[in-house]
Enzyme design. Structure first.
Site, PDB file in Angstrom:
ATOM      1  N   GLU A 216      -2.154  -9.235   3.267  1.00 55.29           N
ATOM      2  CA  GLU A 216      -2.115  -9.835   4.608  1.00 55.29           C
ATOM      3  C   GLU A 216      -3.491 -10.220   5.139  1.00 55.29           C
ATOM      4  O   GLU A 216      -3.603 -11.150   5.941  1.00 55.29           O
ATOM      5  CB  GLU A 216      -1.422  -8.883   5.593  1.00 55.29           C
ATOM      6  CG  GLU A 216      -2.146  -7.584   5.943  1.00 55.29           C
ATOM      7  CD  GLU A 216      -1.895  -6.442   4.975  1.00 55.29           C
ATOM      8  OE1 GLU A 216      -1.496  -6.699   3.821  1.00 55.29           O
ATOM      9  OE2 GLU A 216      -2.132  -5.271   5.364  1.00 55.29           O
TER      10      GLU A 216
ATOM     11  N   CYS B 265       0.831  -1.204   0.000  1.00 58.85           N
ATOM     12  CA  CYS B 265       0.000   0.000   0.000  1.00 58.85           C
ATOM     13  C   CYS B 265       0.869   1.259   0.000  1.00 58.85           C
ATOM     14  O   CYS B 265       1.409   1.613  -1.029  1.00 58.85           O
ATOM     15  CB  CYS B 265      -1.004  -0.041   1.146  1.00 58.85           C
ATOM     16  SG  CYS B 265      -2.391   1.044   0.821  1.00 58.85           S
TER      17      CYS B 265
ATOM     18  N   HIS C   2      -3.756  -5.034   0.085  1.00 55.71           N
ATOM     19  CA  HIS C   2      -3.204  -5.598   1.326  1.00 55.71           C
ATOM     20  C   HIS C   2      -3.352  -7.124   1.304  1.00 55.71           C
ATOM     21  O   HIS C   2      -4.403  -7.635   1.694  1.00 55.71           O
ATOM     22  CB  HIS C   2      -3.968  -5.067   2.539  1.00 55.71           C
ATOM     23  CG  HIS C   2      -3.755  -3.620   2.820  1.00 55.71           C
ATOM     24  ND1 HIS C   2      -2.913  -3.182   3.805  1.00 55.71           N
ATOM     25  CD2 HIS C   2      -4.266  -2.515   2.235  1.00 55.71           C
ATOM     26  CE1 HIS C   2      -2.913  -1.853   3.830  1.00 55.71           C
ATOM     27  NE2 HIS C   2      -3.734  -1.427   2.884  1.00 55.71           N
TER      28      HIS C   2
END
Ligand code: GLN
Length: 533
Positions: A503, A377, A501
């Site tokens: 994650e 990001c 993102h």
């Protein structure tokens, strides 16, 4: 109607109540029971999106763009489900909607009060989030005794009254050890249970949270004073990984106890959780993963990233050793990067100008020294800034950092220019990203179309793309619905950065391909440096 398990916390915050709630869910999932989980946050913010990461830790983004509490991340990872923004209820949401209803005249003629209007709204929200599940776990944030928590405890008590036997209360409370005598002290727990009873709630299960396993005398004492049978007292002591907590509780019989109390007795099948924990805790190799950001004093600010790296590590039997790099320190002394001797570098998400140049320096170091690099990001946006400076646009910047830059290589996304209020208005949640064949991204994901979660306002300025790609930058991922840069990489080295993102979608046994690839690259770096030495 599903069964409810309310989870409350006693004595103090930070006991890992969220992990206990998530572990209860995991234990039920082992029994084939379908579980949903809701987090209640008693603060007045409508969502976590407007809070400083220092105050609150990471903002967890749901697929539908909710900016939620980080406990939802624990739930998604432990339960292996996708939750919605509806799974995080805050006081702000409740009061906002009650007041809006009052203004619309929906309560005409009535005095609008905490009970029943606010509690009814809380119950409505809880019931809205439950469709199609056997059990709903509702974690009530904060500590019993907090003023802000009261309406939520009251709503839980009412749900208990309405549904009778289908509701259980689990109270998680600290049992400290007095160092001088080595004694477990149960008084704080006793007081927190007494406080809970004052609101009409008697816990069915107590989870004693302690440093070391508690002894039978302590269990007996808790049983007597908390009015809970010894068989309903469980103990979570410190363990080396949170993923052991469901195993610890399962071994003590919590799963069978809950299943029989809820009338859902089924035999458990543990799948590959234990194998995952085994791989996580007995790695064959360690790599040093540099983590550069501005909120590094509080690693919870990057919780999902840390967990994603651990999941990837378990898959490869590699332990990522996190080396936290404060980007503000790098600004003062760029040489610290060399001294840290990391095997891979991540530049982490973030906002604002403080520390940004330090992150850019980290990226430059990774590019020049060919250290495996993953930017996420803000980390991706700054990678573009760094590359633009490298190919001659010396004053290139993001307009987030300098609105007067002559080369705004990262700028506000067009639809963001109309935004006037800051709560919940970023580009949020799932978007489809198409990967360019024959790139590192496509090789890593082994497909050409992915869905990942987003949280940003700024993006790469397409006007500068020709200049950047001529210089060697490769765009390897594009957003599908509108033409937006999602992934950039550099050929000939492991250097990749994503606007999204990755994650948030990583799971213990299904790690994110990007993190797996990063750790694999880190291992290769380490191995080659060992063989050179
Ligand atoms: N500040 C950047 C933006 O708003 C990046 C946000 C982030 O890293 N989540 O676009």
């Amino acid at each position: 109607m599903p069964k409810f398990i309310f989870v409350t916390g006693g004595v103090m915050s930070g006991l890992g109540k969220g992990v206990v709630a998530a572990s209860v869910g995991r234990i039920l999932r082992w029994r084939g029971i379908s579980v949903n989980a809701v987090k209640i946050d008693p603060y007045i913010n409508v969502d976590a999106g407007t809070m400083n990461p220092y105050a609150h830790g990471e903002v967890f983004v749901t697929y539908d763009g909710g900016e939620t509490d980080l406990d939802l991340g624990h739930y998604e990872r432990f339960l292996d489900i996708e939750l919605s923004r509806r799974n995080n209820i805050t006081s702000g949401q409740i009061y906002l909607s009650v007041i809006e209803k009052e203004r619309r005249g929906e309560y005409l003629g009535q005095t609008v009060q905490l009970i029943p209007h606010v509690t009814d709204e809380i119950k409505k929200r809880i019931f809205e989030s439950i469709a199609g599940h056997d059990v709903v776990i509702v974690e009530i944030g904060g500590t019993v005794g907090d003023y802000e928590q009261l309406p939520f405890l009251e709503a839980a008590r009412q749900i208990d009254l309405e549904l009778g036997g289908d509701v259980l209360f689990i109270h998680v409370a600290l049992v400290p050890v007095l160092r001088t005598t080595g004694e477990f002290k149960t008084k704080p727990l006793q007081h927190s249970v007494a406080e809970l009873r004052r609101y009409g709630i008697q816990p069915d299960v107590v989870v004693a949270r302690s440093e070391k396993p508690i002894d039978s005398t302590t269990v007996r004492k808790i049983s007597l004073f908390a009015h809970v049978p010894e068989g309903a007292i469980f103990n979570v002591y410190d363990v080396d990984t949170i993923y052991k907590v469901p195993i610890v509780l399962e071994r003590q019989g919590l799963g069978d106890y809950l299943a029989s109390r809820l009338g859902l007795a089924k035999s458990p099948e543990y799948g590959d959780w234990e194998k995952f924990v085994q791989r996580l805790t007995s790695p064959k190799f360690t790599v040093k993963l540099g983590m550069c950001g501005k909120y590094v004093e509080l690693p919870d600010a990057y919780l999902s990233i840390v967990e994603a790296a651990r999941h990837a590590g378990a898959a490869l039997e590699i332990k990522p050793e996190f080396v936290w790099i404060n980007s503000v320190d790098v600004e003062r002394d760029p040489d610290i990067l060399r001294k840290l001797d990391v095997d891979a570098l991540m530049v982490l998400p973030g906002f604002g100008v403080r520390g940004a140049e330090g992150m850019i320096e980290c990226i430059r170091y990774a590019r020049v020294e060919k250290i495996p690099f993953l930017g996420i990001c803000f980390g991706m946006q700054l990678a573009v800034v760094e590359f633009a400076r490298h190919v001659g646009l010396r004053e290139a910047n993001s307009t987030e950092l300098n609105s007067n830059t002559p080369h705004p290589v990262v700028h506000l996304a067009p639809e963001q220019r109309e935004v006037e209020t800051l709560g919940g208005t970023m580009i949020l949640g799932n978007r489809v990203v198409e990967l360019v064949p024959n790139t590192l991204a496509a090789e890593i994901y082994k497909t050409t179309s992915i869905v990942e979660r987003h949280r940003h306002r700024y993006e790469v300025n397409l006007h500068y793309l020709p200049k950047l790609t001529e210089g060697g930058l490769v765009v390897s991922g594009w957003r599908k619905d509108v033409k937006r840069v999602e992934i950039v990489e550099l050929p000939g080295q492991f250097f990749i950065a994503t606007q999204f993102h990755p994650e948030f979608k990583s799971r213990p046994t299904r790690p994110s391909p990007l993190f797996v690839a990063l750790l694999e690259a880190a291992r290769q770096t380490r191995q080659s440096s060992i063989s050179l030495a």
